[in-house]
Design a protein around this motif. Structure first.
Motif, PDB file in Angstrom:
ATOM      1  N   VAL A 143      28.770   4.295  39.286  1.00 23.80           N
ATOM      2  CA  VAL A 143      28.069   3.570  40.352  1.00 23.80           C
ATOM      3  C   VAL A 143      26.821   2.921  39.765  1.00 23.80           C
ATOM      4  O   VAL A 143      26.143   3.499  38.922  1.00 23.80           O
ATOM      5  CB  VAL A 143      27.698   4.491  41.527  1.00 23.80           C
ATOM      6  N   GLY A 144      26.541   1.714  40.215  1.00 16.66           N
ATOM      7  CA  GLY A 144      25.365   0.998  39.753  1.00 16.66           C
ATOM      8  C   GLY A 144      24.153   1.279  40.612  1.00 16.66           C
ATOM      9  O   GLY A 144      24.237   1.949  41.652  1.00 16.66           O
ATOM     10  N   PRO A 145      23.016   0.752  40.210  1.00 16.80           N
ATOM     11  CA  PRO A 145      21.789   0.922  41.002  1.00 16.80           C
ATOM     12  C   PRO A 145      21.965   0.369  42.414  1.00 16.80           C
ATOM     13  O   PRO A 145      22.624  -0.659  42.618  1.00 16.80           O
ATOM     14  CB  PRO A 145      20.751   0.115  40.218  1.00 16.80           C
ATOM     15  N   GLY A 146      21.398   1.052  43.380  1.00 23.88           N
ATOM     16  CA  GLY A 146      21.414   0.568  44.750  1.00 23.88           C
ATOM     17  C   GLY A 146      22.657   0.924  45.541  1.00 23.88           C
ATOM     18  O   GLY A 146      22.795   0.505  46.692  1.00 23.88           O
ATOM     19  N   VAL A 147      23.574   1.681  44.950  1.00 23.99           N
ATOM     20  CA  VAL A 147      24.790   2.082  45.662  1.00 23.99           C
ATOM     21  C   VAL A 147      24.564   3.455  46.274  1.00 23.99           C
ATOM     22  O   VAL A 147      24.338   4.430  45.556  1.00 23.99           O
ATOM     23  CB  VAL A 147      26.009   2.110  44.717  1.00 23.99           C
ATOM     24  N   GLY A 148      24.632   3.530  47.604  1.00 20.56           N
ATOM     25  CA  GLY A 148      24.408   4.798  48.261  1.00 20.56           C
ATOM     26  C   GLY A 148      25.587   5.321  49.046  1.00 20.56           C
ATOM     27  O   GLY A 148      25.603   6.477  49.465  1.00 20.56           O
ATOM     28  N   ASP A 149      26.592   4.459  49.272  1.00 17.76           N
ATOM     29  CA  ASP A 149      27.700   4.858  50.130  1.00 17.76           C
ATOM     30  C   ASP A 149      28.841   5.539  49.379  1.00 17.76           C
ATOM     31  O   ASP A 149      29.721   6.134  50.008  1.00 17.76           O
ATOM     32  CB  ASP A 149      28.265   3.630  50.860  1.00 17.76           C
ATOM     33  N   TRP A 150      28.868   5.409  48.060  1.00 18.30           N
ATOM     34  CA  TRP A 150      29.972   5.946  47.277  1.00 18.30           C
ATOM     35  C   TRP A 150      29.446   6.823  46.152  1.00 18.30           C
ATOM     36  O   TRP A 150      28.346   6.606  45.651  1.00 18.30           O
ATOM     37  CB  TRP A 150      30.815   4.819  46.681  1.00 18.30           C
ATOM     38  N   LYS A 151      30.288   7.770  45.736  1.00 15.35           N
ATOM     39  CA  LYS A 151      29.918   8.629  44.603  1.00 15.35           C
ATOM     40  C   LYS A 151      31.109   8.728  43.653  1.00 15.35           C
ATOM     41  O   LYS A 151      32.258   8.411  44.013  1.00 15.35           O
ATOM     42  CB  LYS A 151      29.506  10.005  45.084  1.00 15.35           C
ATOM     43  N   PRO A 158      28.770  -1.163  35.789  1.00 15.84           N
ATOM     44  CA  PRO A 158      28.424  -1.619  37.139  1.00 15.84           C
ATOM     45  C   PRO A 158      27.034  -2.245  37.186  1.00 15.84           C
ATOM     46  O   PRO A 158      26.064  -1.666  36.698  1.00 15.84           O
ATOM     47  CB  PRO A 158      28.471  -0.333  37.968  1.00 15.84           C
ATOM     48  N   ALA A 159      26.956  -3.421  37.771  1.00 17.17           N
ATOM     49  CA  ALA A 159      25.659  -4.061  38.007  1.00 17.17           C
ATOM     50  C   ALA A 159      25.052  -3.479  39.281  1.00 17.17           C
ATOM     51  O   ALA A 159      25.642  -2.609  39.931  1.00 17.17           O
ATOM     52  CB  ALA A 159      25.849  -5.570  38.134  1.00 17.17           C
ATOM     53  N   CYS A 160      23.894  -3.952  39.642  1.00 20.25           N
ATOM     54  CA  CYS A 160      23.236  -3.493  40.868  1.00 20.25           C
ATOM     55  C   CYS A 160      24.155  -3.747  42.065  1.00 20.25           C
ATOM     56  O   CYS A 160      24.654  -4.863  42.250  1.00 20.25           O
ATOM     57  CB  CYS A 160      21.915  -4.228  41.061  1.00 20.25           C
ATOM     58  N   GLY A 161      24.407  -2.714  42.858  1.00 16.63           N
ATOM     59  CA  GLY A 161      25.261  -2.850  44.032  1.00 16.63           C
ATOM     60  C   GLY A 161      26.746  -2.777  43.752  1.00 16.63           C
ATOM     61  O   GLY A 161      27.548  -2.953  44.671  1.00 16.63           O
ATOM     62  N   GLU A 162      27.116  -2.481  42.507  1.00 14.88           N
ATOM     63  CA  GLU A 162      28.533  -2.441  42.136  1.00 14.88           C
ATOM     64  C   GLU A 162      28.987  -1.020  41.815  1.00 14.88           C
ATOM     65  O   GLU A 162      28.179  -0.137  41.522  1.00 14.88           O
ATOM     66  CB  GLU A 162      28.791  -3.321  40.915  1.00 14.88           C
ATOM     67  N   VAL A 163      30.303  -0.863  41.837  1.00 15.85           N
ATOM     68  CA  VAL A 163      30.930   0.356  41.343  1.00 15.85           C
ATOM     69  C   VAL A 163      31.994  -0.042  40.325  1.00 15.85           C
ATOM     70  O   VAL A 163      32.464  -1.189  40.309  1.00 15.85           O
ATOM     71  CB  VAL A 163      31.584   1.174  42.473  1.00 15.85           C
TER      72      VAL A 163
END
Length: 327
Positions: free
Chosen positions: A76-84, A29-34
């Motif tokens: 999860v990539g960097p910057g992802v806060g809504d999913w785990k 996952p890149a930044c903002g990706e899952v």
């Protein structure tokens, strides 16, 4: 997660048989990706076009086919806060759904509706993103208006019928068989027009014209669509099973105040797709969770039989969605 995965790749442009199993690296996952561990992947017409060499993936997208999937988040990539990790989601993908793992922007994921299986959830993203953005955002369909969808028994068609009916429109659809007619009527269409025996232009003109038309056929349908629109009507074009070029007298548009618009989903920006996802979560997910609407599933194939799934789609015998089981 492992480092390698099974995937279906397009060996070269051609018939369904060019879809072959291969071994690929698991995406990171890149930044903002899952990254999603794919349970099911939807099969869509753009996949068929890509396989045929007529629809190249956007820059930086996976070369693997597959524009939607369901499963559990595996990374999860960097910057992802809504999913785990472990969350059950369905997601619109830039590509790569025909695989054990697929990466996508986190903002393009939606929770699996309560009470819905992963199999059914895999049928949601591509068609629901497309119908919502075109029929309601671009076409501005309102309660009480007359809505005509061509290809009413397709994945797009069955979705459009249900959503338009749920939001209070009068729904008409074109179909090619009695079985498809029964399906569309059961989903909320007040009339299903068999294009083999009836003229949809005449039918809609007798009804006073359609306020919104969703068309994926093009070709000879396009001038007929213009003629059967009501004054101030909107034609929304999303694909061309026939040809994209016609001769058109724009005076008719001016005098009757008609609008011709349309879009394709895949090339749109990540931000635009994220906005559609938010609209769906707010306006459509409650309908899915209540059971008022639900995806229509035609058939399921193991992912190893992706070629057979494509052959099924190209036969035009399917009603609703075709899914691949990647579990």
């Amino acid at each position: 997660m492992t480092n390698m995965m099974m995937a279906i790749e397009i060996k070269k442009p051609g018939p369904p048989e060019v879809l072959k199993m291969s071994i690929r690296d698991v995406p990171e996952p890149a930044c903002g990706e899952v990254v999603i561990r794919v349970a099911y992947a939807g099969v869509n017409r753009p996949d068929v076009l890509q396989r045929s060499g007529k629809y190249d993936p956007p820059p930086n997208a996976s070369d693997l086919p597959g524009l939607e999937a369901s499963g559990r988040i595996a990374a999860v990539g960097p910057g992802v806060g809504d999913w785990k990790i472990g969350d059950k989601v369905c997601a619109l993908l830039p590509g790569g759904g025909y695989a054990e793992y697929a990466a996508t922007p986190a903002a393009h994921c939606l929770p699996v509706p309560k009470g819905m299986s992963l199999k059914s959830a895999a049928c949601l993203p591509e068609t629901f993103f497309t119908v919502w953005s075109n029929v309601f955002a671009r076409g501005k369909l309102k309660a009480g208006e007359k809505f005509l969808v061509h290809g009413g028994s397709s994945g797009i068609g069955t979705t459009a019928i249900q959503l338009a009916h749920a939001f209070g429109a009068r729904v008409f659809a074109t179909v090619g068989s009695r079985e498809k007619r029964r399906t569309c009527l059961g989903l909320g269409a007040e009339r299903a027009i068999n294009y083999r025996t009836e003229d949809f232009e005449s039918v809609m003109r007798d009804e006073g014209g359609a306020d919104v038309i969703l068309d994926m056929v093009g070709g000879e349908y396009m001038p007929k669509n213009i003629k059967c629109l009501a004054d101030d009507g909107r034609l929304v074009q999303i694909a061309f099973l026939q040809y994209p070029k016609i001769e058109l007298n724009f005076a008719h548009l001016m005098v009757r105040r008609l609008t011709i618009t349309g879009s394709t989903l895949r090339p749109q920006s990540d931000l635009a797709k994220a906005r559609i996802a938010r609209d769906l979560l707010e306006n459509v997910w409650p309908l899915l969770e209540s059971g008022r609407i639900s995806p229509v599933i035609d058939s399921e194939f193991p992912i190893s039989e992706a070629a057979a799934a494509h052959a099924r789609m190209e036969s035009s015998r399917h009603i609703g969605k075709i899914v691949l089981n990647a579990a």
